[in-house]
Write an enzyme that holds these catalytic residues in place. Structure first.
Site, PDB file in Angstrom:
ATOM      1  N   HIS A  86      36.587-101.202 -34.039  1.00 24.04           N
ATOM      2  CA  HIS A  86      35.134-101.453 -34.066  1.00 24.04           C
ATOM      3  C   HIS A  86      34.686-102.099 -35.391  1.00 24.04           C
ATOM      4  O   HIS A  86      35.398-102.047 -36.402  1.00 24.04           O
ATOM      5  CB  HIS A  86      34.376-100.131 -33.870  1.00 24.04           C
ATOM      6  CG  HIS A  86      34.685 -99.146 -34.949  1.00 24.04           C
ATOM      7  ND1 HIS A  86      34.084 -99.174 -36.177  1.00 24.04           N
ATOM      8  CD2 HIS A  86      35.578 -98.131 -34.998  1.00 24.04           C
ATOM      9  CE1 HIS A  86      34.570 -98.217 -36.932  1.00 24.04           C
ATOM     10  NE2 HIS A  86      35.497 -97.561 -36.239  1.00 24.04           N
ATOM     11  N   GLU A  94      38.508 -91.775 -31.567  1.00 29.62           N
ATOM     12  CA  GLU A  94      39.208 -91.548 -32.832  1.00 29.62           C
ATOM     13  C   GLU A  94      39.799 -90.130 -32.867  1.00 29.62           C
ATOM     14  O   GLU A  94      39.348 -89.236 -32.128  1.00 29.62           O
ATOM     15  CB  GLU A  94      38.226 -91.765 -34.006  1.00 29.62           C
ATOM     16  CG  GLU A  94      38.829 -91.642 -35.405  1.00 29.62           C
ATOM     17  CD  GLU A  94      40.024 -92.563 -35.643  1.00 29.62           C
ATOM     18  OE1 GLU A  94      41.016 -92.450 -34.890  1.00 29.62           O
ATOM     19  OE2 GLU A  94      39.981 -93.371 -36.591  1.00 29.62           O
TER      20      GLU A  94
HETATM   21  O1  LIG Z   1      36.895 -92.052 -38.306  1.00 30.65           O
HETATM   22  C1  LIG Z   1      36.904 -92.672 -39.383  1.00 30.65           C
HETATM   23  O2  LIG Z   1      36.155 -92.462 -40.326  1.00 30.65           O
HETATM   24  C2  LIG Z   1      37.956 -93.754 -39.578  1.00 30.65           C
HETATM   25  C3  LIG Z   1      39.234 -93.084 -40.022  1.00 30.65           C
HETATM   26  O3  LIG Z   1      40.250 -93.985 -40.160  1.00 30.65           O
HETATM   27  O4  LIG Z   1      38.199 -94.431 -38.369  1.00 30.65           O
HETATM   28  P1  LIG Z   1      37.239 -95.509 -37.706  1.00 30.65           P
HETATM   29  O5  LIG Z   1      36.278 -95.980 -38.753  1.00 30.65           O
HETATM   30  O6  LIG Z   1      38.123 -96.615 -37.270  1.00 30.65           O
HETATM   31  O7  LIG Z   1      36.586 -94.852 -36.531  1.00 30.65           O
END
Ligand SMILES: O=C(O)[C@@H](CO)OP(=O)(O)O
Length: 215
Positions: A9, A82
């Site tokens: 994203h 995530e």
């Molecule tokens: O969850 C989060 O803060 C990061 C960790 O790597 O992942 P993302 O920003 O891609 O969701």
């Protein structure tokens, strides 16, 4: 041969502030929205036919922009979320105590059940990501799907396709709105199954993007 594109994203407010999201959420920044429009143009040029996205807000918004440009529908898939980072979600990376840092390191220190308290292990993440990917094999012949997901989740997927354990230290940088491509091949010479064609490509972005440590 099925080609599957993987997109992280666009940049979020908490990415920029160095706060841990996991399955918590924050909106895309203006820069993150711009990144999403740029990756969408790339996706259109690639002939994407299906968009499958994590149902968290930041992936949802990124997928909506890509779908708008590509003219595809979106299927929301919770297995692309995530990693659940339990009690450390919403925290600033720089504010972790030594004990909390230890929990975070347990994810990648060679124990297959390492997890942050109340969170998920990397093996559990790997299992659900691979299950979501396997569903792409049921799409009609000629489909070219694009999955919108997250840094830890996609990093784990690509690393495990390369043969690393889910809990191995990450050696792959996936910046916001980077594109990776994996193919499903039958080969008597090399591996049969999923192979990695490219990982972490940001050549479609006009400004430097953050990796997962916000560099
Ligand atoms: O969850 C989060 O803060 C990061 C960790 O790597 O992942 P993302 O920003 O891609 O969701």
């Amino acid at each position: 041969m099925l080609q599957v594109y993987l997109v992280r994203h666009g940049e979020t407010q908490w990415n920029a502030e160095r706060r841990i999201q996991g399955q918590s959420d924050s909106p895309l920044t203006d820069k993150g929205e711009k990144q999403a429009w740029q990756v969408a143009e790339r996706a259109k040029a690639l002939g994407i036919t299906h968009i499958i996205s994590s149902d968290l807000g930041r992936t949802r918004r990124t997928a909506e922009i890509i779908a708008d440009v590509c003219g595809c529908d979106i299927v929301f898939e919770p297995r692309l979320r995530e990693l659940d980072m339990g009690v450390l979600e919403r925290r600033h990376i720089d504010s972790l105590t030594e004990e909390e840092e230890g929990w975070r390191r347990q994810l990648v220190n060679g124990t297959d059940d390492g997890r942050i308290p109340d969170g998920e292990s990397m093996q559990e993440l790997s299992d659900r990501m691979h299950a979501a990917l396997a569903a792409c094999l049921q799409l009609p012949e000629g489909s070219r799907p694009l999955l919108v997901s997250h840094g830890m989740a996609l990093g784990c997927l690509v690393s495990t396709i390369l043969g690393l354990p889910a809990y191995a230290e990450r050696r792959l940088r996936l910046r916001n709105c980077s594109i990776s491509r994996i193919d499903y091949q039958h080969s008597p010479w090399l591996a049969s199954g999923w192979v990695v064609e490219t990982a972490g490509d940001v050549s479609h972005l006009d400004a430097p993007a953050l990796d997962e440590l916000q560099r």
